[in-house]
Design a protein around this motif. Structure first.
Motif, PDB file in Angstrom:
ATOM      1  N   LEU B  36       0.834  -1.206   0.000  1.00  0.00           N
ATOM      2  CA  LEU B  36       0.000   0.000   0.000  1.00  0.00           C
ATOM      3  C   LEU B  36       0.866   1.253   0.000  1.00  0.00           C
ATOM      4  O   LEU B  36       0.628   2.198  -0.754  1.00  0.00           O
ATOM      5  CB  LEU B  36      -0.905  -0.044   1.234  1.00  0.00           C
ATOM      6  N   LEU B  39       2.373   1.712  -3.429  1.00  0.00           N
ATOM      7  CA  LEU B  39       1.403   2.182  -4.414  1.00  0.00           C
ATOM      8  C   LEU B  39       1.026   3.639  -4.160  1.00  0.00           C
ATOM      9  O   LEU B  39       0.911   4.445  -5.076  1.00  0.00           O
ATOM     10  CB  LEU B  39       0.156   1.290  -4.377  1.00  0.00           C
ATOM     11  N   GLU B  40       0.863   3.975  -2.876  1.00  0.00           N
ATOM     12  CA  GLU B  40       0.524   5.356  -2.533  1.00  0.00           C
ATOM     13  C   GLU B  40       1.668   6.292  -2.889  1.00  0.00           C
ATOM     14  O   GLU B  40       1.449   7.432  -3.284  1.00  0.00           O
ATOM     15  CB  GLU B  40       0.188   5.445  -1.041  1.00  0.00           C
ATOM     16  N   VAL B  42       3.723   5.862  -5.429  1.00  0.00           N
ATOM     17  CA  VAL B  42       3.676   6.037  -6.889  1.00  0.00           C
ATOM     18  C   VAL B  42       2.526   6.964  -7.274  1.00  0.00           C
ATOM     19  O   VAL B  42       2.660   7.861  -8.113  1.00  0.00           O
ATOM     20  CB  VAL B  42       3.485   4.661  -7.584  1.00  0.00           C
ATOM     21  N   ALA B  43       1.373   6.757  -6.605  1.00  0.00           N
ATOM     22  CA  ALA B  43       0.180   7.523  -6.986  1.00  0.00           C
ATOM     23  C   ALA B  43       0.139   8.900  -6.335  1.00  0.00           C
ATOM     24  O   ALA B  43      -0.701   9.726  -6.693  1.00  0.00           O
ATOM     25  CB  ALA B  43      -1.062   6.733  -6.605  1.00  0.00           C
ATOM     26  N   VAL B  45      -0.674   9.492  -3.178  1.00  0.00           N
ATOM     27  CA  VAL B  45      -1.858   9.586  -2.328  1.00  0.00           C
ATOM     28  C   VAL B  45      -1.431   9.771  -0.889  1.00  0.00           C
ATOM     29  O   VAL B  45      -0.380   9.290  -0.464  1.00  0.00           O
ATOM     30  CB  VAL B  45      -2.705   8.282  -2.459  1.00  0.00           C
ATOM     31  N   ASP B  47      -0.871   9.244   2.878  1.00  0.00           N
ATOM     32  CA  ASP B  47      -0.590   7.979   3.544  1.00  0.00           C
ATOM     33  C   ASP B  47      -1.628   7.622   4.617  1.00  0.00           C
ATOM     34  O   ASP B  47      -1.795   6.468   4.985  1.00  0.00           O
ATOM     35  CB  ASP B  47       0.802   8.087   4.170  1.00  0.00           C
TER      36      ASP B  47
END
Lengths: 404, 60, 231
Positions: B36, B39-40, B42-43, B45, B47
């Motif tokens: 997670l 991915l966060e 990379v995106a 987003v 935390d």
């Protein structure tokens, strides 16, 4: 005045993790052809399947005529109308004969018409007595389309016709023929709902519904045609159990699963030699009935067979339920108990035979119910229904205990 | 004494089994956290876990 | 360390202590009452595990009902946690029962004992729900189906409970909450209580961790979906 035969009110449907229909309301009146438009994935097929009560609703309700056939609280009723349905898949088994399938579909309306002119128009007359499995994909699609239209042609009262991309796989000439039939049905007061991308079918619409936008727009009025004189023969609707038994006997699917399980169990017991003498009455009965029990525990082979081309969904749409083996498990249970008792014990008593017959029938249908409980799943074959079958072993041991 | 050995072996076996089960759950949790975060990252987003996830999923 | 993981550690330590006490300190039962008095000590595991299993199956029931009737994401997480915990504690109970039965009855399983069989079925149902759910893509169809089985499974709980009291063939009757005086010795009761508390803490820890895992998996799946869509 035209009355609504199909009404979807504020229908919400979820598929997977997404909401596909979000407060959709559509009405199709007698004498109307409504075409659903929208890109792939907009929810046209979902709307059609919701309209025949195949999908559970999160909110809203679906009426056929004045009857609510499904609502968000899970209440279901059988449609009071004749419903002709063509799903995205053809909804028939490869083992069905073309003319039989059409007669069966028509019988749901309480009468039949001569299917031959329709088969001729689709260039299928020479295939009327062939099995569906022997047809090409396009020919099979034509049979599925006819099975959706003929109940309305046979019905003396206004029927509901729901067609999901009926043009898929059809040649140009066949689509033209289909357009003509749709006009005839509309002219006769039937209500038609079609999901399609084919412009020729869109041109038949009296109204179009953009599923993504949720808007309804009147289309031009296609030319009126009248239904040619059809000789209707009254008939009784095909019973699901009768159809199920017929398919069982035709394909012998019971032998491959249930029959072999019973015979193998008996074979294993016989291989153990004469062991029955030293056993008490309960143990003897347990061994005599074990092959019959094994036969029942295999469940209903029709459940997996009906997954072919979504035949189970077609049956639920047109008749409100799925075919099953009916009396066959009871008869097979009787025969297996007779064989088992004769081989292991000698001449069986009438009580043992009756118990064996009932045991096989109840267990077979019980496991069939468990198998059907997974029908909504995306991958029903991946679920281990067998894990639930031990629930039947306790009643089995109690039955033995009571009988002996 | 034989009975007590039988019991000790049974106890030990069951303890090892639940220890293994717990270990796999904790490891799964750690791996998910790592995936997670990756991915966060990379995106781009935030935390922090969002309390409004439930409602967002419901409306999706 | 997360809350769930702390409870797991605490519960696990408690279970270890219970077993140590059961082995070394708890008084022995009368030789006349049991075929195998040493194996009887397995009930310090068996009874608390069954208690924890009922908590887990209760959570499965509440989660299933919450999903079916309220469409609550939280309830779905509880369903997942309850089924996984129910599977584990169910297996612990059944397995310890088999070990005890093998020593006491001479057979690990008795098909005619209703309580044993209904509990076995409850565990099998948990296996079915956990394996079945893992085999399907997450969606309203699979959630509805397995939540319905979660509700159905709970019907077996009162059946098991009643069977404990009225339909005992081989299985010993309940040892706690029977209302009889002196149904179990005080020191035995103390160890059993420690076991019950430890198992309760342990299973709550597991369910909290499992619920967090399901939430993380959903978050991961959402993020992946957004990423696939080219955010």
């Amino acid at each position: 005045m035209a009355k609504p035969l199909l009404t979807l009110k504020d229908v919400h449907v979820r598929r997977g993790m997404s909401v596909v229909l979000d407060g959709c309301s559509v009405s199709v009146d007698s004498g109307q052809t409504v075409v659903l438009t929208g890109a792939n994935g907009a929810g046209k097929s979902t709307l059609l399947e919701a309209a025949v009560g195949l999908l559970p609703l999160e909110q809203g309700r679906v009426h056929h005529d004045a009857t609510v056939i499904i609502d968000a609280d899970g209440r279901r009723r059988t449609s009071p109308l004749t419903v002709g349905t063509v799903l995205q898949k053809n909804g028939m088994l490869g083992s069905e004969v073309v003319i039989e399938h059409l007669q069966c579909a028509m019988s749901m309306s309480g009468s039949t018409v001569n299917a031959e002119p329709f088969l001729e128009a689709f260039n299928l007359a020479h295939r009327a007595n062939d099995m569906v499995a022997h047809l090409s994909q396009g020919q099979a699609r034509k049979v599925a389309v006819l099975a959706g239209l003929l109940p309305a042609f046979a019905s003396a009262t206004p029927a509901l016709v729901l067609l999901d991309e009926p043009d898929a796989g059809l040649d140009g000439a066949s689509v033209d023929v289909l357009c003509g039939w749709l006009d005839q049905l509309r002219g006769h007061g039937h209500a038609i709902l079609i999901a399609t991308h084919d412009q020729r079918l869109v041109d038949r619409a009296t109204h179009t519904v953009d599923v993504a936008e949720g808007t309804t727009a009147p289309a031009h009025s296609p030319s009126e045609t009248t239904l040619s004189d059809l000789q209707r023969q009254p008939t009784k609707p095909t019973r699901r159990a009768a159809w199920g038994v017929k398919m069982h006997l035709r394909t012998m699917m019971w032998l491959n699963t249930n029959g072999m399980a019973g015979l193998l169990s008996l074979g294993v017991l016989l291989a153990m030699g004469s062991f029955m003498d030293g056993l008490d009455e309960m143990q003897q009965l347990g061994f005599v009935l074990a092959p019959t029990m094994a036969m029942g525990l295999c469940g209903e082979p029709l459940v997996s067979a009906l997954r072919e081309e979504r035949a189970a969904a077609w049956w639920r749409a047109v008749s409100g339920g799925e075919p099953h083996a009916g009396w066959l498990p009871f008869a097979l249970g009787l025969v297996m108990t007779l064989m088992s008792a004769t081989a292991l014990q000698g001449v069986p008593s009438m009580q043992t035979l009756i118990v064996g017959s009932a045991l096989c029938g109840v267990v077979w249908h019980g496991v069939g119910w468990m198998q059907r409980s997974t029908q909504r799943l995306a991958r029903p074959q991946a679920v281990f229904v067998g894990l639930l079958t031990p629930v039947l072993i306790l009643p089995y041991s109690l039955l033995l205990s009571v009988l002996s | 004494m034989e009975g007590m050995t039988y019991l000790a072996v049974a106890y030990l076996g069951m303890l090892v089994a639940i220890a293994l089960w717990t270990w796999t759950v904790v490891q799964r949790s750690r791996r998910l956290d790592q995936r997670l975060h990756a991915l966060e990252g990379v995106a781009g987003v935030d935390d922090q876990p969002r309390k409004s996830d439930d409602e967002a999923e419901h409306k999706a | 360390m997360k809350w769930g993981e702390m409870l797991l550690l605490l519960g696990f330590t408690g279970i270890g202590s219970t077993l140590l006490l059961a082995l070394l300190w708890a008084p022995s039962v009368s030789l006349d009452a049991f075929e195998s008095p040493a194996a009887q000590r397995i009930f310090y595991w068996h009874v608390p595990a069954a208690w924890a299993a009922f908590i887990a199956f209760g959570a499965l029931f509440i989660g299933s009902a919450g999903w079916l009737f309220r469409r609550s994401e939280w309830a779905w997480r509880l369903h997942v946690a309850g089924s996984e915990a129910g599977l584990a504690t169910g297996l612990m109970t059944v397995w310890s029962g088999c070990v005890w039965g093998a020593a006491e009855w001479g057979t690990p399983w008795d098909w005619t004992d209703v309580r044993l069989n209904t509990f076995g079925l409850l565990t099998l149902l948990a296996v079915y729900v956990v394996l079945g759910r893992n085999s399907q893509p997450d969606g309203v169809e699979s959630r509805d189906t397995f939540a319905a089985f979660g509700l159905y499974g709970f019907v077996l709980v009162p059946v098991t409970y009643i069977a404990t009291r009225i339909w005992t063939i081989r299985h010993p009757g309940p040892v706690v909450a029977t209302g009889d005086e002196g149904s179990i010795n005080g020191d035995m009761g103390l160890v059993l209580l420690l076991g019950a508390i430890s198992f309760t803490v342990f299973i709550i820890g597991h369910m909290l961790t499992s619920m967090r895992l399901t939430a993380l998996e959903q978050r991961l799946s959402n993020l992946q979906g957004q990423h696939d869509g080219g955010i």
